[in-house]
Scaffold this active site. Sequence first.
Site, short mmCIF file in Angstrom:
data_model
loop_
_atom_site.label_atom_id
_atom_site.label_comp_id
_atom_site.label_asym_id
_atom_site.label_seq_id
_atom_site.Cartn_x
_atom_site.Cartn_y
_atom_site.Cartn_z
N CYS A 122 8.57 23.14 48.02
CA CYS A 122 7.94 21.82 48.00
C CYS A 122 8.05 21.13 46.65
O CYS A 122 8.44 19.96 46.56
CB CYS A 122 6.48 21.91 48.46
SG CYS A 122 5.42 22.88 47.36
N HIS A 134 8.69 16.27 52.99
CA HIS A 134 8.38 17.45 52.18
C HIS A 134 9.12 18.68 52.69
O HIS A 134 9.52 18.76 53.85
CB HIS A 134 6.86 17.72 52.19
CG HIS A 134 6.27 17.90 53.55
ND1 HIS A 134 5.46 18.96 53.87
CD2 HIS A 134 6.36 17.15 54.69
CE1 HIS A 134 5.07 18.85 55.14
NE2 HIS A 134 5.60 17.75 55.65
N HIS A 161 0.44 22.67 47.69
CA HIS A 161 1.56 21.96 48.31
C HIS A 161 1.65 20.56 47.73
O HIS A 161 0.65 19.95 47.36
CB HIS A 161 1.34 21.89 49.83
CG HIS A 161 2.57 21.47 50.59
ND1 HIS A 161 3.70 22.25 50.66
CD2 HIS A 161 2.86 20.36 51.30
CE1 HIS A 161 4.62 21.65 51.40
NE2 HIS A 161 4.14 20.49 51.78
#
Length: 488
Positions: free
Chosen positions: A399, A461, A449
Amino acid sequence: MGKFKFAPCAFGLAAAVVFSANPVGVHAAPVTTTKMEVSYGDLDIQGKIIYTATEEVASPFYKKGISTAEDCVMIRKEPNAESEAVGKLYSGAGFEVVEDGKEWIRIQSGSCEGYVSAQYVVTGKDAEKAARNTDSASSYAKVIEASVEIKAQASDDAEVVATVENDAVLDVIEVLPESEWTKVQTNGIEGYVKNHTVEVGVDYAAAVSIEEEAEREAAESKAAEETVKETETAEETKAPEEETEASTEETKAPAEETEAPVEETEAPVEETEAPAEDPVVEDSLYIEDTNETVWTTDAVNVRAEADASSARVGGLDKNSSITRTGVCENGWSRVDYNGTSAYIHSDYLTTSEPVQEEPSYDNSSSNSGVGQQMVSFARQFIGNPYVYGGTSLTNGADCSGFVQSIYSNFGYSIPRTATTQYAFGRKIAVEEAQAGDLLFYSYYGEIEHVALYTGEGTIVHASTEETGIIETPMDYGGYPSHAVRIIE
């Protein structure tokens, strides 16, 4: 990971400690001993770094370590288990080694200095290996010269595979012992840079002192109390209507009062049963039995006993409901957790059911500007793989590596990990997010994240190994906890 659907990405606080990159002077001849504790720049012969450290010293984690405890290891004032605790080193948090030892290690992390049990931490090369399997710590190399060439091999004559500018942050793959080269990675490209052109360090989450944790808990408790007060205020607005009903019923009072003497004669009998409702003693802790539904005011840990140092048996997300079976005298609540008795601090519980609010989005920049260009560029890579630790938009990224590479394509050099990316930009409210801003997602208080906001209520993402790079609603797996703007 609870209800979160994405894989954890690499993260760590920007509390990095770096090796020195400033030469200390010219020596007549290189030092050849392999036991000398040196750092980059310690030996400078006519502008050329002569590096003769051992393999252990070559590790970015030399004189550093991380916690391998399941939950946390206590930092104590003295090297024994009975000594006063000065802080907590949570799983994956890092530290500097002040004084090594077989059973106890003296460390410094954040605002804490003290001793930790050696069986719950690893240092040096062992810490470097452990960091590869966790998203809590990572090593990096920051470019300190105006422009640096990345070579295909550890040689001056090797092919140049990339050029990076000052302040660029590279991932460290390996520090080569007894060499003047460090192997790095950036945007999916691997190569070698000269040691004197970079500062090598480690990003890690720092320890939390007892005072800092108490302040955090107090702040969360205050926020919870304010939420309860707001709810009570809203309920009080209904009081006038209820009072009008009460006055109507009071008109019947004279007739009913004539029967009062008969009912009062029974009062002494009822009072004899009162002691049965007093708090009961359970394992020397007074607990008042109850049976009510409560909701969590934040993500919380569930403990085996009514104590913060007790073993963690699970956790609940914010606004989760659970049955409270008892209120403890020490500020904790006994709850029914998966059919067994467990404990949650009462400051994180409320009897008021949370109101579910629809998220609002700011689309003001969704059709123009650099942010929207970033979004259009990022969408080209939807469907490409998720690779933990990767930064390649085509061959795979995690990520934070994904958003770092997107920003790099537009000339922005941002840190490698999610937590350092959060610390890098300007904090904004999630509701103010525009196209190109970064949204962050937390789990039990830790950022886990990061995603690129599209400005349209969705995010692009690198999610999981199963999904790869995808576009989803911004509340996919949970509503974002933070937002950062880098493009001004």
